[in-house]
Design an enzyme around this catalytic site. Structure first.
Site, PDB file in Angstrom:
ATOM      1  N   GLU A 148       4.184  -2.302   9.214  1.00 44.48           N
ATOM      2  CA  GLU A 148       5.198  -1.327   9.598  1.00 44.48           C
ATOM      3  C   GLU A 148       4.603  -0.189  10.417  1.00 44.48           C
ATOM      4  O   GLU A 148       3.439   0.161  10.264  1.00 44.48           O
ATOM      5  CB  GLU A 148       5.828  -0.711   8.341  1.00 44.48           C
ATOM      6  CG  GLU A 148       6.496  -1.694   7.413  1.00 44.48           C
ATOM      7  CD  GLU A 148       6.947  -1.036   6.119  1.00 44.48           C
ATOM      8  OE1 GLU A 148       7.686  -1.676   5.372  1.00 44.48           O
ATOM      9  OE2 GLU A 148       6.549   0.138   5.867  1.00 44.48           O
ATOM     10  N   CYS A 201       3.517   6.866  13.090  1.00 40.21           N
ATOM     11  CA  CYS A 201       2.759   6.558  11.878  1.00 40.21           C
ATOM     12  C   CYS A 201       2.414   5.071  11.928  1.00 40.21           C
ATOM     13  O   CYS A 201       3.322   4.231  11.984  1.00 40.21           O
ATOM     14  CB  CYS A 201       3.615   6.886  10.658  1.00 40.21           C
ATOM     15  SG  CYS A 201       2.829   6.556   9.089  1.00 40.21           S
ATOM     16  N   CYS A 221      -1.996  -3.161   0.734  1.00 34.57           N
ATOM     17  CA  CYS A 221      -3.014  -2.183   0.353  1.00 34.57           C
ATOM     18  C   CYS A 221      -3.493  -2.507  -1.059  1.00 34.57           C
ATOM     19  O   CYS A 221      -2.691  -2.892  -1.920  1.00 34.57           O
ATOM     20  CB  CYS A 221      -2.444  -0.764   0.401  1.00 34.57           C
ATOM     21  SG  CYS A 221      -3.662   0.528   0.038  1.00 34.57           S
ATOM     22  N   CYS A 266      -1.525   3.077  -5.376  1.00 34.60           N
ATOM     23  CA  CYS A 266      -1.085   4.434  -5.703  1.00 34.60           C
ATOM     24  C   CYS A 266       0.341   4.356  -6.250  1.00 34.60           C
ATOM     25  O   CYS A 266       1.185   3.626  -5.722  1.00 34.60           O
ATOM     26  CB  CYS A 266      -1.132   5.325  -4.468  1.00 34.60           C
ATOM     27  SG  CYS A 266      -2.800   5.559  -3.813  1.00 34.60           S
ATOM     28  N   CYS A 268       3.647   4.697  -3.946  1.00 30.34           N
ATOM     29  CA  CYS A 268       3.643   4.013  -2.649  1.00 30.34           C
ATOM     30  C   CYS A 268       4.079   2.557  -2.785  1.00 30.34           C
ATOM     31  O   CYS A 268       3.489   1.793  -3.555  1.00 30.34           O
ATOM     32  CB  CYS A 268       2.233   4.093  -2.045  1.00 30.34           C
ATOM     33  SG  CYS A 268       2.066   3.230  -0.470  1.00 30.34           S
ATOM     34  N   CYS A 302       6.760   4.129   3.161  1.00 30.97           N
ATOM     35  CA  CYS A 302       5.703   3.184   3.511  1.00 30.97           C
ATOM     36  C   CYS A 302       5.816   1.920   2.659  1.00 30.97           C
ATOM     37  O   CYS A 302       5.786   1.976   1.434  1.00 30.97           O
ATOM     38  CB  CYS A 302       4.346   3.844   3.305  1.00 30.97           C
ATOM     39  SG  CYS A 302       2.971   2.809   3.791  1.00 30.97           S
TER      40      CYS A 302
END
Length: 354
Positions: free
Chosen positions: A93, A106, A113, A117, A120, A331
């Site tokens: 993205e 961005c 990932c 976290c 997220c 995100c």
């Protein structure tokens, strides 16, 4: 050979040798090289300033890969979210945020990932793979190919992935984004955001350009940070702040406000102390509800009080307005939603066939 995966200077050297072997005049190098990033073309066939035979040779020797647009969303506030499909089927993205004459893009540095976290959506999908330099800088290239006026004025590595866990590709992408023979975006307009990967921070600090560093802080004690960011076990808050102090450039703390987790007066006072030690700016970010449905955003009134408490202690604090609330702008949100929808559709089709 993918010239788009190379630093522009290296690509130019390769083209110089390639044209020399073919007995082509030296000016052809500039004509060809500018079509990579400065005035990009979708394919060599579109480089009509070059002879037809040369375009065919370039296409055979140096084909130009593309990122395929899978989904595009536009918010009522002008924010645009893109889901790009890569050659192997992975998806990433990027988000274009216009604000007056400023256009901030961005961008992603990884597919998925590994850091998980708690706030997220990307972390919840897990890590798929690192992106190549072309796939990182190509997010800008595709926008320019679609509309040259969309060349971003600012770049933030705050999309999918942790940039400093993919440093070799990010290193090359920075040269493409910043170089005069790339996109020519000023170093002070390019920000790399990291949770604090210490080896990557050291490598980033060795770059001579004035790139900006943002530390994803989100907590003011190690215990508190660990509850939100598992990476705290490996690179703890004290070590990250010590490394940031050696950066020799002004640092920004990114601080997502989460209701009941990190938004008390005591949090503000500790954050002010940490920021003062580094001379850091503080970006206060409202939690995007699409990124973590099990967490609650801090109220607007509380965010304003928190920011005011920082400012009263001499800290430069900016409250970022949430953008793209009517689209999947958090995100990882668009990719997750798209893949879940398609998965349900495939299951429904299979059930119908049975």
């Amino acid at each position: 050979m993918n010239l788009l995966d190379l630093p522009p200077a290296t690509a130019r050297e390769m083209l110089a040798g390639w044209t020399r072997v073919r007995g082509l005049p030296g000016y052809r190098v500039n004509q060809i090289a500018r079509r990579l990033w400065q005035a990009p073309v979708a394919s060599w066939a579109d480089a009509t300033d070059l002879p037809t035979a040369l375009r065919a040779e370039l296409d055979a020797e140096f084909p130009l890969p593309r990122l395929e647009i899978d989904v595009e969303q536009q918010s009522s506030d002008g924010t645009r979210k893109y889901l790009w499909r890569l050659a192997d089927g992975e998806a990433i993205e990027s988000v274009l945020i216009p604000s007056g004459a400023r256009r901030t893009l961005c961008i992603s540095s990884q597919a998925g990932c590994a850091l998980r976290c708690g706030f997220c959506a990307t972390g919840r999908m897990g890590f798929r793979r690192n992106l190549s330099a072309f796939e990182i800088a190509g997010q800008v290239r595709e926008l320019v190919l679609r509309a040259p006026g969309d060349l971003p004025t600012n770049i933030v590595f705050m999309g999918m992935g942790e940039p400093l866990l993919n440093w070799p590709a990010v290193d090359t992408a920075l040269s493409i984004l910043n170089g005069d023979d790339g996109f020519g975006i000023g170093a002070r307009h390019i920000t790399v955001s990291t949770v604090g990967i210490l080896p990557g921070l050291a490598a980033f600090a060795r770059r001579p350009e004035q790139f900006r560093l943002a530390i994803s802080l989100h907590a003011t004690t190690s215990e508190q940070r660990l509850s939100l960011m598992p990476i705290e076990k490996k690179y703890d808050l004290a070590a990250v702040l010590s490394a940031a102090a050696e950066f020799r450039r002004r640092v920004t703390f990114e601080y997502v406000m989460i209701g009941g987790r990190n938004d008390t007066d005591a949090d503000a006072d500790r954050l002010a102390k940490l920021a003062r030690q580094l001379g850091a700016l503080v970006n206060i970010l409202p939690l995007h509800p699409g990124g973590a449905p099990d967490l609650s955003p801090t109220s607007g009134e509380r965010i304003r009080a928190f920011a005011g408490r920082l400012r009263n202690q001499g800290i430069e604090a900016t409250v970022r307005r949430s953008r793209g609330l009517d689209i999947d702008a958090a995100c990882g949100q668009l990719r997750t939603k798209t893949e879940n929808t398609r998965r349900r559709s495939r299951k429904a089709e299979t059930h119908t066939e049975r």
